[in-house]
Design an enzyme around this catalytic site. Structure first.
Site, PDB file in Angstrom:
ATOM      1  N   LYS A  46       0.835  -1.074   0.009  1.00  0.00           N
ATOM      2  CA  LYS A  46       0.087  -0.098  -0.052  1.00  0.00           C
ATOM      3  C   LYS A  46       1.017   1.080  -0.003  1.00  0.00           C
ATOM      4  O   LYS A  46       1.953   1.182   0.338  1.00  0.00           O
ATOM      5  CB  LYS A  46      -0.831  -0.085   1.361  1.00  0.00           C
ATOM      6  CG  LYS A  46      -1.463   1.190   1.587  1.00  0.00           C
ATOM      7  CD  LYS A  46      -2.972   1.240   0.674  1.00  0.00           C
ATOM      8  CE  LYS A  46      -3.575   2.685   1.003  1.00  0.00           C
ATOM      9  NZ  LYS A  46      -4.215   3.132  -0.234  1.00  0.00           N
ATOM     10  N   ASN A  70     -12.938   4.375  -5.875  1.00  0.00           N
ATOM     11  CA  ASN A  70     -12.275   4.240  -4.524  1.00  0.00           C
ATOM     12  C   ASN A  70     -11.994   5.805  -4.191  1.00  0.00           C
ATOM     13  O   ASN A  70     -11.549   6.600  -5.098  1.00  0.00           O
ATOM     14  CB  ASN A  70     -11.394   3.337  -4.238  1.00  0.00           C
ATOM     15  CG  ASN A  70      -9.962   3.890  -4.490  1.00  0.00           C
ATOM     16  OD1 ASN A  70      -9.392   4.625  -3.547  1.00  0.00           O
ATOM     17  ND2 ASN A  70      -9.454   3.814  -5.511  1.00  0.00           N
ATOM     18  N   MET A 116     -10.157   6.123  -0.830  1.00  0.00           N
ATOM     19  CA  MET A 116      -9.672   5.635   0.473  1.00  0.00           C
ATOM     20  C   MET A 116      -8.976   6.903   1.166  1.00  0.00           C
ATOM     21  O   MET A 116      -9.192   7.040   2.476  1.00  0.00           O
ATOM     22  CB  MET A 116      -8.587   4.498   0.335  1.00  0.00           C
ATOM     23  CG  MET A 116      -9.067   3.222  -0.609  1.00  0.00           C
ATOM     24  SD  MET A 116     -11.013   2.763  -0.044  1.00  0.00           S
ATOM     25  CE  MET A 116     -10.303   1.837   1.539  1.00  0.00           C
ATOM     26  N   GLY A 117      -8.256   7.609   0.428  1.00  0.00           N
ATOM     27  CA  GLY A 117      -7.449   8.801   1.273  1.00  0.00           C
ATOM     28  C   GLY A 117      -6.263   8.340   1.681  1.00  0.00           C
ATOM     29  O   GLY A 117      -5.943   8.888   2.774  1.00  0.00           O
ATOM     30  N   CYS A 126      -2.125   9.958  -6.782  1.00  0.00           N
ATOM     31  CA  CYS A 126      -3.449   9.639  -6.029  1.00  0.00           C
ATOM     32  C   CYS A 126      -4.458  10.693  -6.312  1.00  0.00           C
ATOM     33  O   CYS A 126      -4.235  11.791  -6.093  1.00  0.00           O
ATOM     34  CB  CYS A 126      -3.097   9.468  -4.632  1.00  0.00           C
ATOM     35  SG  CYS A 126      -4.791   9.162  -3.760  1.00  0.00           S
ATOM     36  N   ASN A 146      -2.238   5.056 -12.639  1.00  0.00           N
ATOM     37  CA  ASN A 146      -3.147   5.217 -11.336  1.00  0.00           C
ATOM     38  C   ASN A 146      -4.769   5.215 -11.583  1.00  0.00           C
ATOM     39  O   ASN A 146      -5.196   4.933 -12.950  1.00  0.00           O
ATOM     40  CB  ASN A 146      -2.851   6.281 -10.556  1.00  0.00           C
ATOM     41  CG  ASN A 146      -3.218   6.220  -8.986  1.00  0.00           C
ATOM     42  OD1 ASN A 146      -4.336   5.534  -8.497  1.00  0.00           O
ATOM     43  ND2 ASN A 146      -2.246   6.586  -8.075  1.00  0.00           N
TER      44      ASN A 146
HETATM   45  O1  RRO Z   1      -5.719   5.697  -1.081  1.00  0.00           O
HETATM   46  C1  RRO Z   1      -6.565   6.111  -1.994  1.00  0.00           C
HETATM   47  O2  RRO Z   1      -7.415   6.865  -1.950  1.00  0.00           O
HETATM   48  C2  RRO Z   1      -5.870   5.768  -3.321  1.00  0.00           C
HETATM   49  C3  RRO Z   1      -4.299   5.964  -3.622  1.00  0.00           C
HETATM   50 BR1  RRO Z   1      -3.196   6.365  -2.596  1.00  0.00          BR
HETATM   51  C4  RRO Z   1      -4.041   5.857  -4.980  1.00  0.00           C
HETATM   52  O3  RRO Z   1      -2.886   5.853  -5.415  1.00  0.00           O
HETATM   53  N1  RRO Z   1      -5.027   5.568  -5.809  1.00  0.00           N
HETATM   54  C5  RRO Z   1      -6.386   5.480  -5.568  1.00  0.00           C
HETATM   55  O4  RRO Z   1      -7.260   5.057  -6.326  1.00  0.00           O
HETATM   56  N2  RRO Z   1      -6.599   5.680  -4.360  1.00  0.00           N
END
Ligand code: RRO
Length: 305
Positions: free
Chosen positions: A47, A71, A73-74, A130, A192
């Site tokens: 991750k 997603n 996730m942040g 990201c 990404n």
């Molecule tokens: O954690 C995320 O929201 C995230 C990351 Br770091 C990324 O590089 N790409 C993504 O789709 N989500």
């Protein structure tokens, strides 16, 4: 007759096959990453790790959409220091580890790269793409000047090869890839997630608390393939394809476009841990049935002579 080999050399990193997990998917513990390797991956990707632990965005952070998943996730992660032991454990077991990482500034990128280098990661994957966080932490890779600067800073601190993971949410894909190469990138991971959103018609609100998220899965594949195509035409370093790989045919498409390896993210949700080995085996069968002896022989064949 010589033996057919799936082994690939990725910027000096020798892997048993060209299939990895994508950062963010299963990369949160050494136990899960060991399962990825046992499932047949050639290397595992953590991750994205930052300088300090981060809890990420509030739920909902994930929603299924047509042809994939969104997603936001942040960047939740336990911090680079916490992961040092996990990297060492994996290395002890002979698992090649690619450490994905980010920072909130160029200086932080450099610091985290140093920590993960010292922990013994076999390669670093610089995540400047990201889509779900503030500009510096996420999208430094949104313009060529910052891409080159952050890559060059990381290269000063990094001992192993550095893969720079790029965003599809840009207008000049080739220009940004060239900037990463100028900064000293050893390889490029493309791509990404693609920025998107989904709406709940009953609540009459965006579904994700972050409003927007990153699209992954089959719907991303045509976009990601196009990005790989443009990048391969623009740089002289290896490219790792990422976006919508679930089956061996997807991986072969990327390789024919010029990718030297692929990463699988969303595909594991549907197909389980065996997806890595099944995709690798499918590539092997394709090589065998078409009279090739190694992966390198088909890299870029769709580009013509
Ligand atoms: O954690 C995320 O929201 C995230 C990351 Br770091 C990324 O590089 N790409 C993504 O789709 N989500």
């Amino acid at each position: 007759m010589s033996q057919l080999s799936l082994a690939v050399d990725l910027a000096g990193l020798r892997l048993r096959n060209p299939v990895m997990n994508a950062a963010g998917v299963l990369g949160i513990s050494s136990r899960l990453l060991r399962r990825v390797y046992e499932g047949g991956a050639g290397a595992v990707v953590t991750k994205s790790l930052g300088p300090v632990p981060r809890s990420g965005h509030r739920n909902p952070t994930l929603v299924s959409v047509e042809g994939g998943v969104l997603n936001a996730m942040g960047l939740p992660n336990p911090g680079a220091d916490y992961f040092i032991d996990a990297i060492r454990e994996l290395k002890r077991d002979g698992v090649p580890v690619v450490a994905s990482f980010f920072g909130a500034s160029i200086e932080e990128f450099r610091e985290v790269a140093g920590v993960l280098s010292d922990a013994g990661a076999d390669a670093l994957e610089l995540n400047c793409s990201c889509p779900n966080v503030e500009e510096e932490m996420g999208m430094l890779g949104g313009d060529p000047v910052n891409t080159e600067r952050v890559t060059a800073a990381v290269k000063e601190a990094a001992k192993p090869p550095v893969f720079v993971k790029l965003s599809p949410n840009v207008t000049d894909m080739a220009g940004i890839a060239r900037a990463a190469e100028r900064g000293g990138a050893d390889a490029i991971t493309a791509v990404n997630t693609l920025k998107g959103m989904a709406v709940d018609v009953d609540l009459r609100r965006p579904i994700l608390t972050n409003v927007t998220g990153g699209l992954s899965g089959p719907a991303l594949k045509p976009v990601a393939l196009r990005c790989v195509w443009e990048i391969v035409g623009a740089v002289d370093i290896p490219v790792i394809g990422c976006g919508g790989v679930s089956y061996w045919r997807d991986a072969v498409e990327y390789i024919l476009c010029g990718a030297s390896a692929v990463e699988i993210g969303t595909g594991v949700m549907e197909r389980g841990f065996d997806v890595y080995g099944e995709v690798a085996e499918g590539i092997r069968r394709y090589l065998e049935e078409n009279g090739f002896r190694e992966v390198g022989e088909i890299v870029g064949l769709a580009r013509g002579g």
